[in-house]
Design an enzyme around this catalytic site. Structure first.
Site, PDB file in Angstrom:
ATOM      1  N   PRO A 166       0.754  -1.235   0.000  1.00 57.48           N
ATOM      2  CA  PRO A 166       0.000   0.000   0.000  1.00 57.48           C
ATOM      3  C   PRO A 166       0.792   1.297   0.000  1.00 57.48           C
ATOM      4  O   PRO A 166       1.639   1.517   0.850  1.00 57.48           O
ATOM      5  CB  PRO A 166      -0.794  -0.103   1.300  1.00 57.48           C
ATOM      6  CG  PRO A 166       0.057  -0.932   2.195  1.00 57.48           C
ATOM      7  CD  PRO A 166       0.888  -1.803   1.327  1.00 57.48           C
ATOM      8  N   GLU A 167       0.499   2.160  -0.950  1.00 62.55           N
ATOM      9  CA  GLU A 167       0.787   3.583  -0.799  1.00 62.55           C
ATOM     10  C   GLU A 167      -0.589   4.246  -0.728  1.00 62.55           C
ATOM     11  O   GLU A 167      -1.605   3.541  -0.629  1.00 62.55           O
ATOM     12  CB  GLU A 167       1.661   4.090  -1.952  1.00 62.55           C
ATOM     13  CG  GLU A 167       3.025   3.411  -1.953  1.00 62.55           C
ATOM     14  CD  GLU A 167       4.087   4.074  -2.853  1.00 62.55           C
ATOM     15  OE1 GLU A 167       3.944   5.256  -3.175  1.00 62.55           O
ATOM     16  OE2 GLU A 167       5.050   3.380  -3.226  1.00 62.55           O
ATOM     17  N   ARG A 184      15.862   3.557   3.216  1.00 63.40           N
ATOM     18  CA  ARG A 184      15.058   2.857   2.218  1.00 63.40           C
ATOM     19  C   ARG A 184      15.766   2.904   0.878  1.00 63.40           C
ATOM     20  O   ARG A 184      16.456   3.871   0.568  1.00 63.40           O
ATOM     21  CB  ARG A 184      13.682   3.537   2.064  1.00 63.40           C
ATOM     22  CG  ARG A 184      12.958   3.783   3.361  1.00 63.40           C
ATOM     23  CD  ARG A 184      12.409   2.540   3.977  1.00 63.40           C
ATOM     24  NE  ARG A 184      11.501   1.852   3.084  1.00 63.40           N
ATOM     25  CZ  ARG A 184      10.231   2.192   2.877  1.00 63.40           C
ATOM     26  NH1 ARG A 184       9.721   3.213   3.509  1.00 63.40           N
ATOM     27  NH2 ARG A 184       9.476   1.501   2.050  1.00 63.40           N
ATOM     28  N   LYS A 234      -2.218   7.506   4.207  1.00 69.53           N
ATOM     29  CA  LYS A 234      -2.210   6.045   4.227  1.00 69.53           C
ATOM     30  C   LYS A 234      -3.067   5.475   5.353  1.00 69.53           C
ATOM     31  O   LYS A 234      -2.974   4.298   5.670  1.00 69.53           O
ATOM     32  CB  LYS A 234      -0.761   5.535   4.343  1.00 69.53           C
ATOM     33  CG  LYS A 234       0.108   5.974   3.169  1.00 69.53           C
ATOM     34  CD  LYS A 234       1.569   5.641   3.381  1.00 69.53           C
ATOM     35  CE  LYS A 234       2.423   6.251   2.268  1.00 69.53           C
ATOM     36  NZ  LYS A 234       3.862   6.156   2.553  1.00 69.53           N
ATOM     37  N   ARG A 282      -1.680  15.204  12.749  1.00 66.86           N
ATOM     38  CA  ARG A 282      -0.291  14.942  12.368  1.00 66.86           C
ATOM     39  C   ARG A 282      -0.147  14.401  10.954  1.00 66.86           C
ATOM     40  O   ARG A 282       0.945  14.047  10.533  1.00 66.86           O
ATOM     41  CB  ARG A 282       0.380  14.023  13.396  1.00 66.86           C
ATOM     42  CG  ARG A 282      -0.209  12.663  13.534  1.00 66.86           C
ATOM     43  CD  ARG A 282       0.501  11.875  14.653  1.00 66.86           C
ATOM     44  NE  ARG A 282      -0.141  10.621  14.923  1.00 66.86           N
ATOM     45  CZ  ARG A 282       0.022   9.523  14.194  1.00 66.86           C
ATOM     46  NH1 ARG A 282       0.821   9.548  13.157  1.00 66.86           N
ATOM     47  NH2 ARG A 282      -0.618   8.425  14.505  1.00 66.86           N
ATOM     48  N   ASN A 331       7.386   4.846  -1.294  1.00 67.74           N
ATOM     49  CA  ASN A 331       8.717   4.712  -1.886  1.00 67.74           C
ATOM     50  C   ASN A 331       8.694   4.687  -3.417  1.00 67.74           C
ATOM     51  O   ASN A 331       9.553   5.273  -4.070  1.00 67.74           O
ATOM     52  CB  ASN A 331       9.387   3.442  -1.352  1.00 67.74           C
ATOM     53  CG  ASN A 331      10.897   3.513  -1.462  1.00 67.74           C
ATOM     54  OD1 ASN A 331      11.463   4.549  -1.781  1.00 67.74           O
ATOM     55  ND2 ASN A 331      11.550   2.400  -1.221  1.00 67.74           N
TER      56      ASN A 331
END
Length: 267
Positions: free
Chosen positions: A2-3, A248, A52, A121, A162
DNA sequence: GCCGAATGCCCAA
DNA sequence: TGGGCCTTCGGCG
């Protein structure tokens, strides 16, 4: 995996299955037993994605907060549903459908204050029409942090992961280690609007597709990218370089994306 | 069958 | 900065 597009797609798919209906909530795996009991038998009033994160509101107080993390997934089916497969943390059952939440990083019940704190946030979400794009763009241009890190910082700009980060920067011809302060207003505006376009397409297709001439495969779309985990740049044919940014893997074509002269923090 | 990696994020030090 | 957590899948033997 998931993005942001995955979560918004899930919200869209699940609304007609669950919203406005009485939901049976269970935890086949057992690790969400108390939360499930507190929501069981109540009416789901809304499903909304923020970056997300997915939030299910229920009549009365309390929202179900789900974050899939790296490996979580949703499985939804029409009734009759098969027995839970694998580690199903939560199963949401309406009169017509079943939604399984599998392997999430977070699956919890939030009270209104907890929900407000969560939303506070999460930065502007490229997939939400009410997003404050100016706030996100200003924060990027004001920061000396590498833009490859800023695009992954969900409090700065929400929804990008990513793969989208790598692909957005390649499409814009910007090296991931360029500091935000080095970018022009036009470059940052382009990053924002390209992110909106690409992720919206991801929602429609149910897959990350960042090449321009995307054509559907048989039935379902497959992921199609330019440089993420690819050997060569489709534009100049040179080798794609693998970098590590913020722990990453990231990728760049150092011909098409010029490295900034001064070295930036990318750790 | 086992091992490592994966599109995420939090926390401690 | 490194480790932990969540689960699945492909590569290797």
């Amino acid at each position: 995996m998931p993005e942001g597009h995955t979560i918004h797609r899930a919200a869209r798919d699940q609304r007609p299955m669950l919203v406005g209906r009485t939901i049976a909530v269970a935890s086949p795996q057992g690790r969400f037993a108390a939360g499930a009991a507190s929501l069981d038998g109540r009416v789901c009033t809304a499903i909304e994605a923020y970056g997300k994160h997915l939030l299910y509101d229920f009549e009365g107080e309390g929202s179900l907060h789900v974050h899939l993390g790296l490996f979580g997934s949703f499985r939804s089916t029409a009734q009759p549903a098969p027995a839970p497969r694998g580690a199903v943390r939560a199963r949401l059952t309406s009169s017509t459908h079943v939604v399984d939440i599998v392997g999430p990083n977070r699956c919890e019940v939030l009270d209104p204050a907890g929900k407000a704190a969560l939303l506070a946030r999460i930065g502007p979400d490229v997939l939400r029409p009410d997003a404050d794009r100016t706030r996100a763009m200003d924060r990027i241009r004001a920061s000396r942090t590498a833009v490859g890190l800023l695009l992954m910082d969900q409090s700065v700009i929400a929804g990008i992961g990513n793969i989208y980060r790598t692909e957005l920067l390649w499409r814009a011809g910007i090296h991931p280690s360029s500091p935000g302060t080095r970018l022009s207003p036009a470059q940052v505006e382009h990053l924002w609007s390209d992110a909106c376009d690409l992720l919206a397409r991801g929602v429609e297709l149910g897959a990350i597709v960042t090449i321009d001439d995307a054509t559907p495969g048989e039935g379902r779309y497959r992921e199609r990218v330019n440089i993420f985990d690819q050997p060569a740049c489709p534009r100049c044919t040179r080798r794609i370089r693998m970098l590590v940014i913020g722990g990453r893997k990231a990728y760049a074509c150092e011909t098409c994306q010029k490295r900034p002269r001064r070295v930036t923090r990318t750790a």
